[in-house]
Design a protein around this motif. Structure first.
Motif, PDB file in Angstrom:
ATOM      1  N   MET A  11       0.825  -1.207   0.000  1.00 30.37           N
ATOM      2  CA  MET A  11       0.000   0.000   0.000  1.00 30.37           C
ATOM      3  C   MET A  11       0.853   1.248   0.000  1.00 30.37           C
ATOM      4  O   MET A  11       0.564   2.232  -0.673  1.00 30.37           O
ATOM      5  CB  MET A  11      -0.921  -0.001   1.216  1.00 30.37           C
ATOM      6  CG  MET A  11      -2.021   1.034   1.139  1.00 30.37           C
ATOM      7  SD  MET A  11      -3.198   0.634  -0.167  1.00 30.37           S
ATOM      8  CE  MET A  11      -4.278   2.044  -0.057  1.00 30.37           C
ATOM      9  N   ASN A  12       1.972   1.210   0.751  1.00 26.39           N
ATOM     10  CA  ASN A  12       2.884   2.350   0.797  1.00 26.39           C
ATOM     11  C   ASN A  12       3.485   2.604  -0.580  1.00 26.39           C
ATOM     12  O   ASN A  12       3.701   3.748  -0.979  1.00 26.39           O
ATOM     13  CB  ASN A  12       3.996   2.100   1.820  1.00 26.39           C
ATOM     14  CG  ASN A  12       3.454   2.150   3.237  1.00 26.39           C
ATOM     15  OD1 ASN A  12       2.440   2.810   3.491  1.00 26.39           O
ATOM     16  ND2 ASN A  12       4.106   1.453   4.151  1.00 26.39           N
ATOM     17  N   HIS A  13       3.770   1.503  -1.306  1.00 28.22           N
ATOM     18  CA  HIS A  13       4.354   1.636  -2.641  1.00 28.22           C
ATOM     19  C   HIS A  13       3.369   2.338  -3.587  1.00 28.22           C
ATOM     20  O   HIS A  13       3.759   3.224  -4.355  1.00 28.22           O
ATOM     21  CB  HIS A  13       4.705   0.247  -3.179  1.00 28.22           C
ATOM     22  CG  HIS A  13       5.208   0.271  -4.589  1.00 28.22           C
ATOM     23  ND1 HIS A  13       6.458   0.756  -4.923  1.00 28.22           N
ATOM     24  CD2 HIS A  13       4.627  -0.136  -5.758  1.00 28.22           C
ATOM     25  CE1 HIS A  13       6.627   0.656  -6.230  1.00 28.22           C
ATOM     26  NE2 HIS A  13       5.538   0.116  -6.759  1.00 28.22           N
ATOM     27  N   ARG A  14       2.088   1.960  -3.533  1.00 27.04           N
ATOM     28  CA  ARG A  14       1.089   2.588  -4.386  1.00 27.04           C
ATOM     29  C   ARG A  14       0.881   4.048  -4.019  1.00 27.04           C
ATOM     30  O   ARG A  14       0.755   4.913  -4.884  1.00 27.04           O
ATOM     31  CB  ARG A  14      -0.232   1.832  -4.273  1.00 27.04           C
ATOM     32  CG  ARG A  14      -0.188   0.414  -4.867  1.00 27.04           C
ATOM     33  CD  ARG A  14      -1.544  -0.237  -4.755  1.00 27.04           C
ATOM     34  NE  ARG A  14      -1.527  -1.582  -5.337  1.00 27.04           N
ATOM     35  CZ  ARG A  14      -2.565  -2.389  -5.354  1.00 27.04           C
ATOM     36  NH1 ARG A  14      -3.731  -1.986  -4.800  1.00 27.04           N
ATOM     37  NH2 ARG A  14      -2.477  -3.591  -5.905  1.00 27.04           N
ATOM     38  N   THR A  15       0.827   4.296  -2.712  1.00 28.42           N
ATOM     39  CA  THR A  15       0.641   5.679  -2.258  1.00 28.42           C
ATOM     40  C   THR A  15       1.806   6.550  -2.676  1.00 28.42           C
ATOM     41  O   THR A  15       1.629   7.715  -3.058  1.00 28.42           O
ATOM     42  CB  THR A  15       0.497   5.714  -0.724  1.00 28.42           C
ATOM     43  OG1 THR A  15      -0.568   4.853  -0.326  1.00 28.42           O
ATOM     44  CG2 THR A  15       0.221   7.132  -0.253  1.00 28.42           C
ATOM     45  N   ARG A  16       3.020   5.986  -2.631  1.00 30.03           N
ATOM     46  CA  ARG A  16       4.212   6.736  -3.002  1.00 30.03           C
ATOM     47  C   ARG A  16       4.218   7.081  -4.496  1.00 30.03           C
ATOM     48  O   ARG A  16       4.791   8.095  -4.904  1.00 30.03           O
ATOM     49  CB  ARG A  16       5.449   5.920  -2.632  1.00 30.03           C
ATOM     50  CG  ARG A  16       6.763   6.697  -2.793  1.00 30.03           C
ATOM     51  CD  ARG A  16       7.938   5.967  -2.171  1.00 30.03           C
ATOM     52  NE  ARG A  16       8.138   4.644  -2.771  1.00 30.03           N
ATOM     53  CZ  ARG A  16       7.925   3.490  -2.143  1.00 30.03           C
ATOM     54  NH1 ARG A  16       7.473   3.497  -0.889  1.00 30.03           N
ATOM     55  NH2 ARG A  16       8.112   2.324  -2.738  1.00 30.03           N
ATOM     56  N   ASN A  17       3.591   6.248  -5.304  1.00 29.47           N
ATOM     57  CA  ASN A  17       3.592   6.474  -6.747  1.00 29.47           C
ATOM     58  C   ASN A  17       2.525   7.466  -7.218  1.00 29.47           C
ATOM     59  O   ASN A  17       2.598   7.945  -8.358  1.00 29.47           O
ATOM     60  CB  ASN A  17       3.388   5.149  -7.491  1.00 29.47           C
ATOM     61  CG  ASN A  17       4.659   4.321  -7.533  1.00 29.47           C
ATOM     62  OD1 ASN A  17       5.758   4.850  -7.384  1.00 29.47           O
ATOM     63  ND2 ASN A  17       4.514   3.023  -7.743  1.00 29.47           N
ATOM     64  N   ILE A  18       1.549   7.770  -6.372  1.00 26.61           N
ATOM     65  CA  ILE A  18       0.479   8.684  -6.781  1.00 26.61           C
ATOM     66  C   ILE A  18       1.020  10.057  -7.180  1.00 26.61           C
ATOM     67  O   ILE A  18       0.673  10.570  -8.259  1.00 26.61           O
ATOM     68  CB  ILE A  18      -0.589   8.804  -5.672  1.00 26.61           C
ATOM     69  CG1 ILE A  18      -1.365   7.488  -5.551  1.00 26.61           C
ATOM     70  CG2 ILE A  18      -1.551   9.955  -5.987  1.00 26.61           C
ATOM     71  CD1 ILE A  18      -2.387   7.486  -4.434  1.00 26.61           C
ATOM     72  N   PRO A  19       1.879  10.712  -6.378  1.00 36.23           N
ATOM     73  CA  PRO A  19       2.430  12.008  -6.790  1.00 36.23           C
ATOM     74  C   PRO A  19       3.241  11.908  -8.080  1.00 36.23           C
ATOM     75  O   PRO A  19       3.236  12.834  -8.893  1.00 36.23           O
ATOM     76  CB  PRO A  19       3.318  12.421  -5.607  1.00 36.23           C
ATOM     77  CG  PRO A  19       2.792  11.653  -4.439  1.00 36.23           C
ATOM     78  CD  PRO A  19       2.326  10.356  -5.002  1.00 36.23           C
ATOM     79  N   ARG A  20       3.929  10.774  -8.267  1.00 33.28           N
ATOM     80  CA  ARG A  20       4.721  10.597  -9.484  1.00 33.28           C
ATOM     81  C   ARG A  20       3.826  10.526 -10.723  1.00 33.28           C
ATOM     82  O   ARG A  20       4.125  11.130 -11.754  1.00 33.28           O
ATOM     83  CB  ARG A  20       5.567   9.324  -9.375  1.00 33.28           C
ATOM     84  CG  ARG A  20       6.580   9.357  -8.241  1.00 33.28           C
ATOM     85  CD  ARG A  20       7.258   8.003  -8.093  1.00 33.28           C
ATOM     86  NE  ARG A  20       8.164   7.976  -6.943  1.00 33.28           N
ATOM     87  CZ  ARG A  20       8.795   6.881  -6.518  1.00 33.28           C
ATOM     88  NH1 ARG A  20       8.609   5.724  -7.148  1.00 33.28           N
ATOM     89  NH2 ARG A  20       9.601   6.937  -5.484  1.00 33.28           N
ATOM     90  N   TRP A  21       2.718   9.785 -10.598  1.00 29.97           N
ATOM     91  CA  TRP A  21       1.798   9.684 -11.724  1.00 29.97           C
ATOM     92  C   TRP A  21       1.138  11.034 -12.016  1.00 29.97           C
ATOM     93  O   TRP A  21       0.905  11.379 -13.195  1.00 29.97           O
ATOM     94  CB  TRP A  21       0.715   8.646 -11.437  1.00 29.97           C
ATOM     95  CG  TRP A  21       1.179   7.230 -11.621  1.00 29.97           C
ATOM     96  CD1 TRP A  21       1.347   6.277 -10.665  1.00 29.97           C
ATOM     97  CD2 TRP A  21       1.547   6.621 -12.862  1.00 29.97           C
ATOM     98  NE1 TRP A  21       1.798   5.101 -11.213  1.00 29.97           N
ATOM     99  CE2 TRP A  21       1.932   5.271 -12.573  1.00 29.97           C
ATOM    100  CE3 TRP A  21       1.603   7.056 -14.182  1.00 29.97           C
ATOM    101  CZ2 TRP A  21       2.351   4.395 -13.561  1.00 29.97           C
ATOM    102  CZ3 TRP A  21       2.022   6.179 -15.166  1.00 29.97           C
ATOM    103  CH2 TRP A  21       2.385   4.863 -14.854  1.00 29.97           C
ATOM    104  N   ILE A  22       0.867  11.789 -10.980  1.00 29.08           N
ATOM    105  CA  ILE A  22       0.278  13.121 -11.181  1.00 29.08           C
ATOM    106  C   ILE A  22       1.257  14.018 -11.931  1.00 29.08           C
ATOM    107  O   ILE A  22       0.893  14.706 -12.893  1.00 29.08           O
ATOM    108  CB  ILE A  22      -0.119  13.753  -9.836  1.00 29.08           C
ATOM    109  CG1 ILE A  22      -1.276  12.965  -9.198  1.00 29.08           C
ATOM    110  CG2 ILE A  22      -0.519  15.217 -10.019  1.00 29.08           C
ATOM    111  CD1 ILE A  22      -1.643  13.436  -7.810  1.00 29.08           C
TER     112      ILE A  22
END
Length: 281
Positions: A1-12
């Motif tokens: 879950m931390n990995h997905r949350t960490r990638n959200i700003p990157r995808w934005i």
């Protein structure tokens, strides 16, 4: 879950970067096409538009000549395609440079008509009286006056003036978009620690922009909507459709280059990741 949350700003950031890069490249494409006089001149030459103008002008002169019993063959070579090509090129340049257009070759056209008709009269032993001479001179004078109407396209002048009015704004917007993309791209790269991940994430906005540039123009091109423009003149129709098609395909080619670049970056990142795994073992 931390990995997905960490990638959200990157995808934005990757999405924002795609939009900014798309806008920047699209503006560059517009700058190289609609705002470029050489681009329009190339399309004129590609479609052989000047040959069509020469034919239309020659037909017009021959039609008037028939009223004076002058065979069409006598007036078949009075118009020089080279002169027409020069005038068309100069007309386009005058639009983009916002300078008055001065047509060339009117006197030569008039002289050529007079010469051809008199030679024909001599060959056929036809006496040229004052009335006939006046009719011939009127034919030559009217042909010279109408010459410019076949070269100058009124709505092309209006189009060029409207386009050039946005040149400064276009340059400013392009600079702003390009700088904004660089900031977003650098920010995206700095959010990732590993080198191969930086390369991969760096490819995302490039790939996204490439897809945006390709999809819609490709749909327009293959739909055939460009070929259904309602233009009565055959030569003008070929020129306008070629001009719009070349403009449309410029986006496709630019998008394809970005997609290829992004694909190379993805392959490089994958190779870097593989090497890193082998070293870790």
């Amino acid at each position: 879950m931390n990995h997905r949350t960490r990638n959200i700003p990157r995808w934005i950031l990757a999405f924002i970067g795609s939009l900014l890069l798309f806008a920047s490249v699209a503006l560059i494409c517009i700058r190289l096409t609609l705002f470029n006089q050489d681009f329009m001149i190339r399309q004129v030459h590609t479609t052989n538009y000047t040959a069509t103008v020469r034919k239309d002008l020659t037909d017009s002169i021959q039609d008037v000549g028939r009223g004076s019993n002058i065979p069409p063959d006598v007036l078949a070579d009075v118009v020089s395609e080279k002169t027409i090509a020069t005038n068309v090129d100069n007309y386009i340049r005058s639009i983009y440079n916002e300078v008055p257009f001065k047509i060339q070759g009117e006197d030569q056209l008039k002289e050529k008509i007079l010469t051809n008709v008199h030679q024909y009269a001599q060959q056929k032993n036809i006496t040229v009286d004052d009335t006939t001479q006046t009719n011939i001179e009127n034919l030559a004078t009217n042909a010279a006056k109408n010459y410019s109407s076949f070269i100058e396209i009124p709505y092309l002048l209006s189009y060029g003036q409207k386009v050039m009015a946005f040149q400064s704004a276009l340059t400013l917007i392009l600079i702003i978009m390009s700088v904004a993309f660089l900031f977003v791209f650098i920010g995206l790269i700095l959010m990732v620690r590993m080198r191969h991940q930086r390369v991969r994430w760096g490819s995302m906005p490039i790939l996204g922009a490439g897809l945006m540039l390709v999809v819609l123009p490709a749909i327009i091109y293959f739909s055939g909507v460009i070929n259904h423009l309602g233009i009565s003149s055959e030569g003008l129709y070929r020129f306008v459709t070629r001009y719009i098609t070349a403009f449309d395909l410029t986006f496709v080619f630019a998008g394809a280059i970005l997609i290829v670049l992004a694909s190379i970056m993805i392959l490089v990142s994958e190779r870097m990741r593989t090497k890193k795994l082998h070293k870790s073992y």
